[in-house]
Scaffold this motif. Structure first.
Motif, PDB file in Angstrom:
ATOM      1  N   THR A 261       0.825  -1.204   0.000  1.00 41.12           N
ATOM      2  CA  THR A 261       0.000   0.000   0.000  1.00 41.12           C
ATOM      3  C   THR A 261       0.862   1.259   0.000  1.00 41.12           C
ATOM      4  OG1 THR A 261      -1.750  -1.184   1.162  1.00 41.12           O
ATOM      5  CG2 THR A 261      -1.842   1.207   1.219  1.00 41.12           C
ATOM      6  N   VAL A 262       1.923   1.277   0.786  1.00 42.06           N
ATOM      7  CA  VAL A 262       2.812   2.438   0.835  1.00 42.06           C
ATOM      8  C   VAL A 262       3.542   2.612  -0.498  1.00 42.06           C
ATOM      9  CG1 VAL A 262       4.898   3.370   1.921  1.00 42.06           C
ATOM     10  CG2 VAL A 262       3.087   2.402   3.328  1.00 42.06           C
ATOM     11  N   ILE A 263       4.015   1.533  -1.065  1.00 37.80           N
ATOM     12  CA  ILE A 263       4.706   1.616  -2.363  1.00 37.80           C
ATOM     13  C   ILE A 263       3.747   2.119  -3.436  1.00 37.80           C
ATOM     14  CG2 ILE A 263       5.765   0.236  -4.203  1.00 37.80           C
ATOM     15  CD1 ILE A 263       7.006  -1.487  -1.956  1.00 37.80           C
ATOM     16  N   SER A 264       2.538   1.623  -3.440  1.00 40.30           N
ATOM     17  CA  SER A 264       1.535   2.066  -4.404  1.00 40.30           C
ATOM     18  C   SER A 264       1.218   3.551  -4.233  1.00 40.30           C
ATOM     19  CB  SER A 264       0.268   1.227  -4.244  1.00 40.30           C
ATOM     20  OG  SER A 264      -0.760   1.721  -5.048  1.00 40.30           O
ATOM     21  N   ALA A 265       1.095   3.997  -2.998  1.00 40.98           N
ATOM     22  CA  ALA A 265       0.816   5.418  -2.744  1.00 40.98           C
ATOM     23  C   ALA A 265       1.974   6.288  -3.213  1.00 40.98           C
ATOM     24  CB  ALA A 265       0.554   5.638  -1.258  1.00 40.98           C
ATOM     25  N   HIS A 266       3.194   5.833  -3.018  1.00 43.31           N
ATOM     26  CA  HIS A 266       4.343   6.611  -3.472  1.00 43.31           C
ATOM     27  C   HIS A 266       4.377   6.698  -4.998  1.00 43.31           C
ATOM     28  CE1 HIS A 266       8.607   7.645  -4.180  1.00 43.31           C
ATOM     29  NE2 HIS A 266       8.341   8.466  -3.184  1.00 43.31           N
ATOM     30  N   ARG A 267       4.072   5.611  -5.667  1.00 44.37           N
ATOM     31  CA  ARG A 267       4.027   5.623  -7.135  1.00 44.37           C
ATOM     32  C   ARG A 267       2.934   6.581  -7.629  1.00 44.37           C
ATOM     33  NH1 ARG A 267       8.513   3.372  -7.211  1.00 44.37           N
ATOM     34  NH2 ARG A 267       8.783   1.144  -7.439  1.00 44.37           N
ATOM     35  N   ARG A 268       1.802   6.611  -6.911  1.00 43.28           N
ATOM     36  CA  ARG A 268       0.706   7.504  -7.283  1.00 43.28           C
ATOM     37  C   ARG A 268       1.121   8.974  -7.136  1.00 43.28           C
ATOM     38  NH1 ARG A 268      -2.699   4.846  -4.368  1.00 43.28           N
ATOM     39  NH2 ARG A 268      -2.806   6.368  -2.710  1.00 43.28           N
ATOM     40  N   VAL A 269       1.869   9.295  -6.085  1.00 46.46           N
ATOM     41  CA  VAL A 269       2.341  10.666  -5.884  1.00 46.46           C
ATOM     42  C   VAL A 269       3.354  11.038  -6.964  1.00 46.46           C
ATOM     43  CG1 VAL A 269       3.628  12.172  -4.318  1.00 46.46           C
ATOM     44  CG2 VAL A 269       1.858  10.688  -3.433  1.00 46.46           C
ATOM     45  N   GLU A 270       4.227  10.102  -7.309  1.00 47.14           N
ATOM     46  CA  GLU A 270       5.187  10.369  -8.389  1.00 47.14           C
ATOM     47  C   GLU A 270       4.470  10.619  -9.705  1.00 47.14           C
ATOM     48  OE1 GLU A 270       7.648   6.886  -8.180  1.00 47.14           O
ATOM     49  OE2 GLU A 270       9.165   7.934  -6.990  1.00 47.14           O
ATOM     50  N   ALA A 271       3.447   9.832  -9.999  1.00 46.70           N
ATOM     51  CA  ALA A 271       2.670  10.022 -11.228  1.00 46.70           C
ATOM     52  C   ALA A 271       1.954  11.367 -11.208  1.00 46.70           C
ATOM     53  CB  ALA A 271       1.659   8.884 -11.404  1.00 46.70           C
ATOM     54  N   ALA A 272       1.426  11.759 -10.059  1.00 47.32           N
ATOM     55  CA  ALA A 272       0.752  13.055  -9.949  1.00 47.32           C
ATOM     56  C   ALA A 272       1.736  14.195 -10.212  1.00 47.32           C
ATOM     57  CB  ALA A 272       0.108  13.214  -8.574  1.00 47.32           C
ATOM     58  N   ALA A 273       2.952  14.066  -9.706  1.00 43.36           N
ATOM     59  CA  ALA A 273       3.974  15.095  -9.945  1.00 43.36           C
ATOM     60  C   ALA A 273       4.327  15.168 -11.426  1.00 43.36           C
ATOM     61  CB  ALA A 273       5.222  14.809  -9.115  1.00 43.36           C
ATOM     62  N   ASP A 274       4.545  14.019 -12.050  1.00 44.99           N
ATOM     63  CA  ASP A 274       4.882  13.994 -13.476  1.00 44.99           C
ATOM     64  C   ASP A 274       3.765  14.593 -14.326  1.00 44.99           C
ATOM     65  OD1 ASP A 274       7.299  12.789 -12.912  1.00 44.99           O
ATOM     66  OD2 ASP A 274       6.576  10.762 -13.339  1.00 44.99           O
TER      67      ASP A 274
END
Length: 114
Positions: A33-46
């Motif tokens: 869940t934490v890894i998925s949330a971090h990937r989601r934040v990275e995608a939002a930034a991109d």
């Protein structure tokens, strides 16, 4: 034979193993869940940086576009800096309290290739 009654010993072993499997499963679920949330934040930034960089020629405010795109992707823009035709954003998203309530941050930069 020792004369001891060992009836029910298998139940204790099974319950112990079930407890261990539940603990490992819970930890694995939290980690994923934490890894998925971090990937989601990275995608939002991109996405925010790319969408905002595309607004340079339109006369619209690139940071407003970055904020809207980040919001649509479940994040909040902390900083947005437009330098010339380059745009840099830092977005954040908070983990649920159950997972520690930490703040995840990601930064991205976008601009023309030339």
């Amino acid at each position: 034979m020792t004369g001891r009654n060992e009836a029910g010993a298998g139940v204790v072993v099974v319950l112990g193993l079930a407890g261990v499997l539940m603990a490992v499963g819970t930890i694995a679920f939290a980690l994923v869940t934490v890894i998925s949330a971090h990937r989601r934040v990275e995608a939002a930034a991109d996405l925010s940086a790319l969408g905002a960089a595309g607004a340079f020629g339109t006369g619209r405010d690139p940071c407003a576009i970055a904020s809207e795109l980040a919001r649509r992707n479940g994040a909040v823009v902390e900083t947005c800096t437009a330098t010339g035709r380059d745009l840099s954003v830092v977005v954040r998203s908070d983990l649920p309290r159950v997972l520690g309530g930490q703040t995840l941050r990601a930064r991205a930069r976008a601009g023309p290739s030339e």
